[in-house]
Scaffold this motif. Structure first.
Motif, short mmCIF file in Angstrom:
data_model
loop_
_atom_site.label_atom_id
_atom_site.label_comp_id
_atom_site.label_asym_id
_atom_site.label_seq_id
_atom_site.Cartn_x
_atom_site.Cartn_y
_atom_site.Cartn_z
N SER A 20 0.64 -1.10 -0.08
CA SER A 20 0.02 -0.06 0.02
C SER A 20 0.89 1.19 0.04
O SER A 20 0.38 2.33 -0.59
CB SER A 20 -0.74 -0.07 1.05
N VAL A 21 2.06 1.21 0.79
CA VAL A 21 3.04 2.41 0.68
C VAL A 21 3.48 2.46 -0.74
O VAL A 21 3.44 3.66 -1.22
CB VAL A 21 4.25 2.11 1.82
N LEU A 22 3.64 1.58 -1.47
CA LEU A 22 4.31 1.49 -3.01
C LEU A 22 3.13 2.27 -3.74
O LEU A 22 3.37 3.11 -4.81
CB LEU A 22 4.77 0.22 -3.18
N GLN A 23 1.88 1.74 -3.52
CA GLN A 23 0.63 2.18 -4.43
C GLN A 23 0.62 3.77 -3.96
O GLN A 23 0.40 4.37 -4.97
CB GLN A 23 -0.46 1.59 -3.94
N ASN A 24 0.79 4.13 -2.71
CA ASN A 24 0.66 5.73 -2.42
C ASN A 24 1.71 6.36 -3.07
O ASN A 24 1.33 7.52 -3.64
CB ASN A 24 0.69 5.87 -0.96
N GLU A 46 -6.81 18.32 -11.94
CA GLU A 46 -7.75 18.46 -10.90
C GLU A 46 -8.19 16.90 -10.67
O GLU A 46 -8.36 16.54 -9.46
CB GLU A 46 -8.85 19.20 -10.98
N ARG A 47 -8.57 16.20 -11.86
CA ARG A 47 -9.03 14.88 -11.37
C ARG A 47 -7.94 13.93 -10.64
O ARG A 47 -8.30 13.10 -9.66
CB ARG A 47 -9.44 14.19 -12.82
N VAL A 48 -6.85 14.01 -11.02
CA VAL A 48 -5.60 13.19 -10.60
C VAL A 48 -5.52 13.62 -9.18
O VAL A 48 -5.39 12.82 -8.11
CB VAL A 48 -4.17 13.45 -11.32
N SER A 49 -5.26 15.03 -8.75
CA SER A 49 -5.49 15.38 -7.23
C SER A 49 -6.41 15.02 -6.71
O SER A 49 -6.16 14.57 -5.44
CB SER A 49 -5.10 17.04 -7.29
N CYS A 50 -7.63 14.78 -7.00
CA CYS A 50 -8.76 14.94 -6.32
C CYS A 50 -8.91 13.09 -6.01
O CYS A 50 -9.13 12.80 -4.92
CB CYS A 50 -10.21 15.00 -6.88
N ALA A 51 -8.66 12.35 -6.87
CA ALA A 51 -8.56 10.98 -6.69
C ALA A 51 -7.45 10.45 -5.64
O ALA A 51 -7.63 10.02 -4.91
CB ALA A 51 -8.04 10.25 -7.97
N ASN A 52 -6.27 11.15 -5.72
CA ASN A 52 -5.13 11.04 -4.76
C ASN A 52 -5.86 11.52 -3.11
O ASN A 52 -5.49 10.61 -2.43
CB ASN A 52 -4.05 11.82 -5.31
N ARG A 53 -6.19 12.42 -3.39
CA ARG A 53 -6.83 12.90 -2.01
C ARG A 53 -7.79 12.23 -1.39
O ARG A 53 -7.77 11.71 -0.18
CB ARG A 53 -7.40 14.39 -1.91
N ASN A 54 -8.67 11.83 -2.13
CA ASN A 54 -10.08 10.64 -1.84
C ASN A 54 -9.38 9.37 -1.20
O ASN A 54 -9.62 8.97 -0.34
CB ASN A 54 -10.70 10.32 -2.93
N CYS A 55 -8.31 8.81 -1.93
CA CYS A 55 -7.60 7.68 -1.54
C CYS A 55 -6.80 8.00 -0.08
O CYS A 55 -6.95 7.08 0.63
CB CYS A 55 -6.48 7.26 -2.59
N TYR A 85 -8.58 -4.67 -1.17
CA TYR A 85 -8.92 -3.57 -1.20
C TYR A 85 -7.90 -2.48 -2.00
O TYR A 85 -8.23 -1.38 -2.49
CB TYR A 85 -8.77 -2.69 0.27
N LEU A 86 -6.64 -2.93 -2.28
CA LEU A 86 -5.62 -2.14 -2.86
C LEU A 86 -5.98 -2.20 -4.36
O LEU A 86 -5.82 -1.37 -5.30
CB LEU A 86 -4.38 -2.73 -2.46
N VAL A 87 -6.31 -3.44 -4.89
CA VAL A 87 -6.85 -3.64 -6.24
C VAL A 87 -8.00 -2.55 -6.43
O VAL A 87 -7.87 -2.10 -7.46
CB VAL A 87 -7.24 -4.87 -6.56
N ILE A 88 -8.81 -2.69 -5.50
CA ILE A 88 -10.10 -1.84 -5.67
C ILE A 88 -9.57 -0.17 -5.66
O ILE A 88 -10.28 0.48 -6.48
CB ILE A 88 -11.12 -2.20 -4.74
N ARG A 89 -8.81 -0.04 -4.75
CA ARG A 89 -8.31 1.33 -4.87
C ARG A 89 -7.54 1.84 -6.31
O ARG A 89 -7.69 2.88 -6.59
CB ARG A 89 -7.69 1.50 -3.76
N SER A 103 -15.72 5.61 -11.19
CA SER A 103 -14.96 5.28 -10.01
C SER A 103 -15.96 4.83 -9.17
O SER A 103 -15.51 4.13 -8.13
CB SER A 103 -14.16 6.65 -9.46
N THR A 104 -17.06 5.01 -9.21
CA THR A 104 -18.21 4.62 -8.31
C THR A 104 -18.19 3.31 -7.99
O THR A 104 -18.35 2.93 -6.88
CB THR A 104 -19.74 5.10 -8.90
N PRO A 105 -18.05 2.36 -8.99
CA PRO A 105 -18.05 0.73 -8.60
C PRO A 105 -16.77 0.39 -7.51
O PRO A 105 -16.99 -0.02 -6.50
CB PRO A 105 -17.93 0.17 -9.77
#
Length: 156
Positions: A20-24, A46-55, A85-89, A103-105
């Motif tokens: 998970s650290v590598l994924q982050n 904005e999309r990349v930043s928002c996706a990262n923030r949500n994760c 969870y990591l695969v889903i993330r 991204s909803t599913p």
């Protein structure tokens, strides 16, 4: 308890945590790359930043319930749920880069995995209390059920 016994009880959780650290780091790298590519704030940034923030917002909750579930009940199903969870993330992050509806599913499936891990924590704590106050240990039965139930996480 010697150190080899402790490591034996947590090594799967440690592996999932390191993945998970590598994924982050990968997510942060994508944000940084998008930031360097564009001088102004674009919708892609904005999309990349928002996706990262949500994760990152859900990350502490994920780690807490995964570790608690693994320590209180059973390491293998908790680590398995952590990998799922990591695969889903990853799916959520990539889906967010397209249209946000993609991204909803991943978001909903991630909530299900976190709920499963949370329930594992509750059951592990309840079993501890039963052992402590009533002398009844159901850990083997609960672990068997949990191991079987973790496979149900694969159903979309």
């Amino acid at each position: 308890m010697d150190s080899s016994k402790v490591v034996e009880n947590i090594y799967l959780l440690v592996i999932v945590t390191l993945i998970s650290v590598l994924q982050n780091a990968s997510f942060a790298q994508k944000v940084e790359r998008e930031c360097k590519n564009q001088n102004i704030r674009t919708s892609a940034f904005e999309r990349v930043s928002c996706a990262n923030r949500n994760c990152m917002d859900a990350y502490p909750t994920f780690l807490a319930v995964m570790w608690c579930a693994g320590l209180c009940l059973s390491q293998a199903p908790a680590a398995f749920a952590g990998i799922i969870y990591l695969v889903i993330r990853q799916k959520y992050f990539v889906g967010y880069l397209g249209q946000t509806s993609q991204s909803t599913p991943g978001y909903l499936f991630g909530k299900r995995v976190i709920t499963f891990l949370f329930l594992m924590c509750i059951v592990g704590i309840a079993n501890y209390l039963l052992v402590r106050f009533y002398g009844s240990d159901y850990k083997e039965h609960v672990e068997t059920i949990t191991n079987a139930a973790s496979a149900l996480l694969l159903i979309p």
